[in-house]
Structure formats: structure tokens, C-alpha cells
Design an enzyme around this catalytic site. Structure first.
Site, short mmCIF file in Angstrom:
data_model
loop_
_atom_site.label_atom_id
_atom_site.label_comp_id
_atom_site.label_asym_id
_atom_site.label_seq_id
_atom_site.Cartn_x
_atom_site.Cartn_y
_atom_site.Cartn_z
N LYS A 158 24.43 0.09 -8.61
CA LYS A 158 25.27 0.49 -7.47
C LYS A 158 26.73 0.05 -7.68
CE LYS A 158 21.78 2.44 -5.55
NZ LYS A 158 20.62 1.70 -5.28
C1 LIG Z 1 18.77 6.20 -1.39
C2 LIG Z 1 18.21 4.83 -1.62
N1 LIG Z 1 17.72 4.16 -0.58
C3 LIG Z 1 17.22 2.92 -0.73
C4 LIG Z 1 17.18 2.30 -1.96
C5 LIG Z 1 16.58 0.93 -2.09
O1 LIG Z 1 17.52 -0.01 -2.44
P1 LIG Z 1 17.07 -1.37 -3.22
O2 LIG Z 1 16.78 -0.98 -4.63
O3 LIG Z 1 18.28 -2.24 -3.11
O4 LIG Z 1 15.90 -1.92 -2.50
C6 LIG Z 1 17.70 2.96 -3.08
C7 LIG Z 1 17.67 2.30 -4.38
O5 LIG Z 1 18.05 2.79 -5.38
C8 LIG Z 1 18.22 4.26 -2.90
O6 LIG Z 1 18.71 4.95 -3.95
#
Ligand SMILES: Cc1ncc(COP(=O)(O)O)c(C=O)c1O
Length: 403
Positions: A181
Site C-alpha cells: 500500500k
Molecule cells: C480492498 C481491500 N480491502 C481490505 C483489505 C485488507 O487489508 P489488510 O491486508 O491490511 O488486512 C485489502 C488488502 O489488500 C484490500 O485490498
């Protein structure tokens, strides 16, 4: 070359080392500091940190009051965590198809799915392009019984919608700090909101449902605390928050670099009719977490799989975002989802994400452009055998294998 990666500098390392030498590895002062600076940066009154974007989504689903018997409308074109947070709360996910240009949830489709049970609309800013936040906000308000708009902005830190950064627009906006990210804390997440009551619920939820924080208690000499709701340990550590603070210093420059790369890709593929570059709507400035192109398969002699493998053979770390959530076995087996989502399903057959990360060098960008032009031209029915790119033609049309 990967499709995404973090970049850390000496200042990031130093910030983490300082916390490692301090009294507070977790529940310490860096948490509030990071939350405050983050809230200010995105333009929200409050920001509540979580141990991941997924945990932050869970917190948002809880704070929205989702529970058994409730429905939340979301998009199939996302990472499964977006829809999973609805299931964590025992509520029912209802999918609405996406708009063909942005692949963001289509407000028209949402309006047809709203019922008296709808408690939340969970939109995703796919690839970093903000969803139709004004229309979706109106739909949530019009629901009558207090549906909330939750924006999954895990792709969209720094994206702008009608001149405002995402974070202070929806009822709650969720971010992720995973290494691919815009800003990383290793794992980590945040919910931004302008609503003090939602912020308070989110803070309790991420700390076992306990009503006061450890440091506040220690500082005020109190031992008393109360557990007032069933929460989790979803806290982000001070180690992670120190890294987040240091990464915030570089966020604006990182965004600018991503936007530069996106502009270069769009320009480079303008004369490749078999490639559709991501659309950008008026009034929007995307954050470009991903750069997903769509293939015009009708013009190509091979399918997406062959193009994907040929690009990988060129050492370009392409990826596919996303397998629509309703097509995963867990969802297929548990929900008799008779409906289809034709726009998301068609897009899935055509999507390839090209590398997009702020530390890409000019040469990296050139390499991606060259490889895409080479592979796509090679398989374009019209250009077959007439490829005039730089370097020799190196792919077998029959197998898609690199020679
Ligand atoms: C659209 C979206 N929502 C939620 C998440 C979840 O985030 P995390 O990996 O920090 O738990 C991601 C992770 O890539 C994502 O792309």
C-alpha cells in the site's frame, strides 16, 4: 519486478529503533500521535488504528451495528476481506454489480438491492479510484433506518473526490497499511470518521471492548476499567505506529510518483487498441494503488492466461485483481447466489494488474511499457507477424511461452 512493494528509508528504521528502546512497545504514545496526524492528513476528525485493514473493516462493520438479520451491500470486485467483515458480524452480504468504467460499485445496482434490512453500504475505491461517494451517501441516507456508508479505501489513501481527500467523506473510511500500500506499518489499518460516537465504539472494539486505555489508567493512577462490549485485541503497536508516522512524511511524494507512472502508462498504451487503461472520472484524482488494464480479448489470438504468462516470462510481475468474491468456494458453497454480476465477471476475464509502486525507476516503467507493447502486439490478431517493436519477437503464438 513485483507488482507492488514497500520502500523504507533510514528515517523509518530510526523511528522504529527509537520505539524499541522506549518504555512503550504497544498502548503507548505513538498510537495517538499517528492517529492524530493521520486524521489531519486525510481530513477527518478522528482516526482509530487497527492491527490490519481487515480488523479495521471488522471494527467498521461492528460500529455500523451490523448483526444477524441485517444486510450490507458490497461489491464483488474486491479482496474478500471487504465482504468477510459482514460475515464476521453474522450479517448477510448482498452483492451489487460494478460500473463498467471504474469497476466500482454501481449506485444504480445498489438502489435495486436496498431493503429495510440494509444497515450498510460498503463501497471499495477499486485500484485507488474513489467510488461514487455522493450518490452512495444519498442512498444510505435515504434508506430511512440509518444505513451507513463505509468506504473501503484500502487502495485509496490520498485519493481525492471533488477536491477532498477520502477519509472525511463517508461515515467511516477504512485504510490498510500492508506493504504493497501507499504507506506501510508491516500490517496495519485505520478507520477515519467525523463521528465521535463511532470513533469511541471503534476504540473500544479494538481493545477487548474495554472503556479506557492502559496508559490513561496508569497515568491517572487508576486500576478500574470496564468491559462494555465484546471486542478483540486489534491494537496496532507503537512500533508499527512509529513506522507509520515516518512513512506519512513521504506519502505526498509517493502519491505524486504513482500518478506520474499512471500518466506514463496511459500515454504509452494509447495506440494499443487491445489494451483498455483504467478510466478516471471527472472530479476525481485516484491514488493508484493498482494499475489494472483490461484486455480486449476479441482482438487477441490468445486468452488472458497466455498474456499473463508471457508478461511473467518477461520478468514483469503482473497480477490479477480480483477473482470476484462471490466466485470463491466459501461464498459459492454457503450462499445460493443465483444472481450473476455480469460486469464484474466479464472484467475478471480481462484484467491484468501491471507493476505500480512508488520506488519504480524510470527504467522499470520503460521495461513494463516495452514488455506490454511487445506481448500484446505479438498476440494482436491484426498485428500478428507484423510486430515492429524494439527487440525481436520472442513469443510463440501457439503456447504463449517465452522462447
Ligand atoms: C480492498 C481491500 N480491502 C481490505 C483489505 C485488507 O487489508 P489488510 O491486508 O491490511 O488486512 C485489502 C488488502 O489488500 C484490500 O485490498
Amino acid at each position: 519486478m513485483p507488482y507492488g512493494r514497500q520502500s523504507l528509508d533510514d528515517a523509518d528504521v530510526q523511528a522504529v529503533v527509537e520505539v524499541l528502546k522506549s518504555d512503550w512497545l504497544t498502548t503507548g504514545p505513538k498510537i495517538g500521535e499517528f492517529e492524530e496526524r493521520f486524521a489531519a492528513w486525510v481530513g477527518a476528525r478522528h482516526a482509530v488504528s487497527f492491527s490490519s485493514g481487515t480488523a479495521a473493516l471488522h471494527g467498521a462493520a461492528f460500529a455500523a451495528g451490523l448483526g444477524p438479520g441485517d444486510e450490507a451491500i458490497t461489491t464483488p470486485m474486491t479482496f474478500c476481506a471487504t465482504a468477510n467483515c459482514i460475515l464476521y458480524q453474522g450479517a448477510t452480504p448482498v452483492f451489487a454489480d460494478v460500473s463498467p468504467d471504474t469497476l466500482n460499485i454501481d449506485p444504480q445496482e445498489v438502489s435495486q438491492k436496498i431493503t429495510s434490512r440494509t444497515k450498510a453500504i460498503i463501497a471499495v475505491d477499486y485500484a485507488g479510484h474513489p467510488a461514487a461517494l455522493d450518490e452512495l451517501g444519498e442512498l444510505a441516507k435515504a434508506q430511512g433506518q440509518g444505513a451507513l456508508l463505509i468506504e473501503d479505501a484500502c487502495h485509496a489513501l490520498g485519493a481525492e473526490f471533488r477536491g477532498k481527500r477520502v477519509g472525511g467523506i463517508a461515515d467511516m473510511t477504512v485504510f490498510s497499511f500492508h506493504p504493497v500500500k501507499h504507506l506501510t506499518t508491516g500490517e496495519g489499518g485505520m478507520v477515519a470518521t467525523n463521528d465521535a460516537r463511532l470513533a469511541e465504539t471503534l476504540r473500544r472494539f479494538r481493545n477487548h471492548g474495554i472503556s479506557s486505555e492502559a496508559r490513561e489508567r496508569r497515568e491517572s493512577g487508576q486500576w478500574f476499567y470496564e468491559m462494555v462490549l465484546l471486542g478483540f485485541n486489534y491494537r496496532l503497536t507503537d512500533i508499527a505506529c512509529a513506522l507509520g508516522l515516518s512513512q506519512l512524511d513521504k506519502l505526498a511524494a509517493n502519491l505524486a510518483r504513482r500518478r506520474e507512472i499512471a500518466a506514463q502508462y496511459a500515454e504509452a498504451f494509447r495506440d494499443l487498441p487491445a489494451i483498455v487503461v483504467p478510466a478516471v472520472r471527472d472530479g476525481v484524482n485516484p491514488a493508484w494503488h493498482l494499475y489494472p488494464v483490461r484486455l480486449k480479448l476479441e482482438m487477441l489470438a490468445v486468452g488472458r492466461g497466455e498474456i499473463f504468462r508471457a508478461l511473467r516470462a518477461e520478468n514483469i510481475g503482473v497480477n490479477v485483481h480480483y477473482i470476484p468474491v462471490h466466485q470463491h468456494p466459501y461464498y459459492r458453497e454457503r450462499f445460493t447466489l443465483k444472481e450473476s454480476y455480469p460486469v464484474a465477471e466479464d472484467a475478471y476475464e480481462r484484467l491484468i494488474s501491471l507493476p505500480m509502486f512508488h520506488s519504480m525507476t524510470a527504467q522499470d516503467v520503460e521495461d513494463v511499457i516495452h514488455a506490454v507493447r511487445k506481448v500484446v502486439s505479438c498476440f494482436d490478431r491484426k498485428y500478428q507477424g507484423k510486430y515492429e517493436g524494439k527487440g525481436e519477437r520472442s513469443h510463440s503464438l501457439e503456447t504463449g511461452q517465452s522462447k
